[in-house]
Design an enzyme around this catalytic site. Structure first.
Site, mmCIF file in Angstrom:
data_model
loop_
_atom_site.group_PDB
_atom_site.id
_atom_site.type_symbol
_atom_site.label_atom_id
_atom_site.label_comp_id
_atom_site.label_asym_id
_atom_site.label_seq_id
_atom_site.Cartn_x
_atom_site.Cartn_y
_atom_site.Cartn_z
ATOM 1 N N LYS A 13 0.854 -1.208 0.000
ATOM 2 C CA LYS A 13 0.000 0.000 0.000
ATOM 3 C C LYS A 13 0.886 1.254 0.000
ATOM 4 O O LYS A 13 1.932 1.229 -0.650
ATOM 5 C CB LYS A 13 -0.959 -0.040 1.187
ATOM 6 C CG LYS A 13 -1.711 -1.366 1.269
ATOM 7 C CD LYS A 13 -2.787 -1.376 2.287
ATOM 8 C CE LYS A 13 -3.441 -2.740 2.323
ATOM 9 N NZ LYS A 13 -4.607 -2.788 3.161
ATOM 10 N N HIS A 99 -8.369 -3.164 -6.157
ATOM 11 C CA HIS A 99 -8.298 -3.348 -4.694
ATOM 12 C C HIS A 99 -9.438 -2.567 -4.038
ATOM 13 O O HIS A 99 -9.811 -1.488 -4.503
ATOM 14 C CB HIS A 99 -6.937 -2.875 -4.171
ATOM 15 C CG HIS A 99 -6.712 -3.257 -2.739
ATOM 16 N ND1 HIS A 99 -7.211 -2.517 -1.694
ATOM 17 C CD2 HIS A 99 -6.080 -4.323 -2.189
ATOM 18 C CE1 HIS A 99 -6.883 -3.114 -0.558
ATOM 19 N NE2 HIS A 99 -6.199 -4.207 -0.826
ATOM 20 N N GLU A 169 -11.047 -10.940 -1.405
ATOM 21 C CA GLU A 169 -10.772 -10.213 -0.162
ATOM 22 C C GLU A 169 -12.077 -9.648 0.403
ATOM 23 O O GLU A 169 -12.481 -8.535 0.030
ATOM 24 C CB GLU A 169 -9.818 -9.048 -0.426
ATOM 25 C CG GLU A 169 -8.465 -9.424 -0.927
ATOM 26 C CD GLU A 169 -7.439 -8.356 -0.563
ATOM 27 O OE1 GLU A 169 -6.536 -8.658 0.212
ATOM 28 O OE2 GLU A 169 -7.581 -7.215 -1.030
ATOM 29 N N GLY A 175 -7.617 -5.904 7.380
ATOM 30 C CA GLY A 175 -7.092 -4.987 8.396
ATOM 31 C C GLY A 175 -7.585 -5.277 9.799
ATOM 32 O O GLY A 175 -7.638 -4.372 10.639
ATOM 33 N N SER A 217 -6.425 -10.088 6.722
ATOM 34 C CA SER A 217 -5.893 -10.456 8.041
ATOM 35 C C SER A 217 -5.167 -11.804 8.048
ATOM 36 O O SER A 217 -5.306 -12.592 8.984
ATOM 37 C CB SER A 217 -7.006 -10.413 9.092
ATOM 38 O OG SER A 217 -7.581 -9.116 9.103
ATOM 39 N N GLY A 238 -1.441 -7.915 3.457
ATOM 40 C CA GLY A 238 -1.202 -6.484 3.636
ATOM 41 C C GLY A 238 -0.150 -6.247 4.704
ATOM 42 O O GLY A 238 1.048 -6.388 4.464
#
Ligand code: PEP
Length: 255
Positions: A13, A99, A169, A175, A217, A238
């Site tokens: 990111k 995304h 996702e 996250g 996650s 991520g």
């Protein structure tokens, strides 16, 4: 028969904050990948770090790492301030498209479809992100996913499917803490659904060849089980991909 490698994509990111930190993390990740046998690692840093990381990548032998981008524009060149074309990225093997964080900024399925088509034409492999915001008891999320797959692929000719990886996702799992990641059994079910939709658009023969990866996650504790019980072909990671030690652990566990 040659077994396909597990694909693990690290999406950095808009991190880290400067190129020297990016180089440090990347070199450390490279060390962690040396012994991998069954895993293909792709790191997608911010555009501006790509050439510096590429120099390190080609300079250090026995590379298990490929660099990728986090987005691109569909036109080849022109008056598109701030954009970057697929051709400008063609040294890089992979590009993430659609995304959820870009979709949150207004990117529609139609825009994603134009990008997917353009990326495929210049030979990039597309990591096409899809995922529902929430799950309901009536299965509406399945209709949503189906629409997202169909519309984001647009009218992509079947021959380009060899360049497509679907990254599933679910937004509610991104996250979050480890316990909120999707359960492997649910990942398995959803990956079958994705293949079913691909069969509907194309055919079964081609649908089964499209890798499905999961993101949301994922960490060094849950990654292995997701691959085994989720029966998927890889992971999109991520936060944990910015921590070379933990990411290295994750890679070893998956490998
Ligand atoms: C992501 O945003 O693509 C992602 C998977 O993030 P995290 O691994 O941090 O949940």
């Amino acid at each position: 028969m040659k077994k396909n490698k597990i694909l693990v994509v690290g999406n950095w990111k808009m991190n880290p904050e400067n190129v020297s930190s990016a180089l440090t993390i990347f070199k450390d990740i490279k060390k962690e990948t040396k012994a991998l046998k069954n895993t293909q690692v792709v790191i997608c840093p911010p555009y501006v770090y790509l050439s510096d990381l590429e120099k390190v990548n080609s300079g250090l032998a026995s590379s298990a790492v490929i660099l990728g981008a986090q987005d691109m524009f569909w036109e080849k060149s022109g008056s598109y301030t701030g954009e970057i074309s697929g051709g400008m990225l063609s040294g890089e093997g992979y590009v993430i498209l659609g995304h959820s964080e870009r979709r949150e900024l207004g990117e529609t399925d139609e825009v994603v479809a134009k990008k997917v088509s353009s990326a495929s034409k210049v030979g990039l492999k597309t990591i096409l992100c899809i995922g529902e915001k929430e799950r309901d008891l009536h299965g509406d999320y399945l209709h949503f996913l189906r629409g997202q797959i169909i519309n984001s692929l647009g009218k992509l000719p079947k021959r380009f499917l060899t360049k497509i990886i679907i990254a599933y996702e679910p937004l509610w799992a991104i996250g979050k803490g480890e316990e909120e990641a999707m359960k492997p059994g649910d990942i398995y079910e959803t990956s079958i659904f994705i293949k079913k939709v691909l069969t509907e658009i194309y055919d079964q023969k081609v649908a089964i060849t499209v890798p499905i990866i999961y993101g949301g996650s994922v960490n060094h504790n849950n990654a292995r089980e997701m691959i085994i019980s989720g029966q998927i072909q890889g992971l999109l990671v991520g936060r944990e991909s910015l921590n070379a030690r933990k990411f290295g652990e994750l890679l070893k566990n998956v490998d």
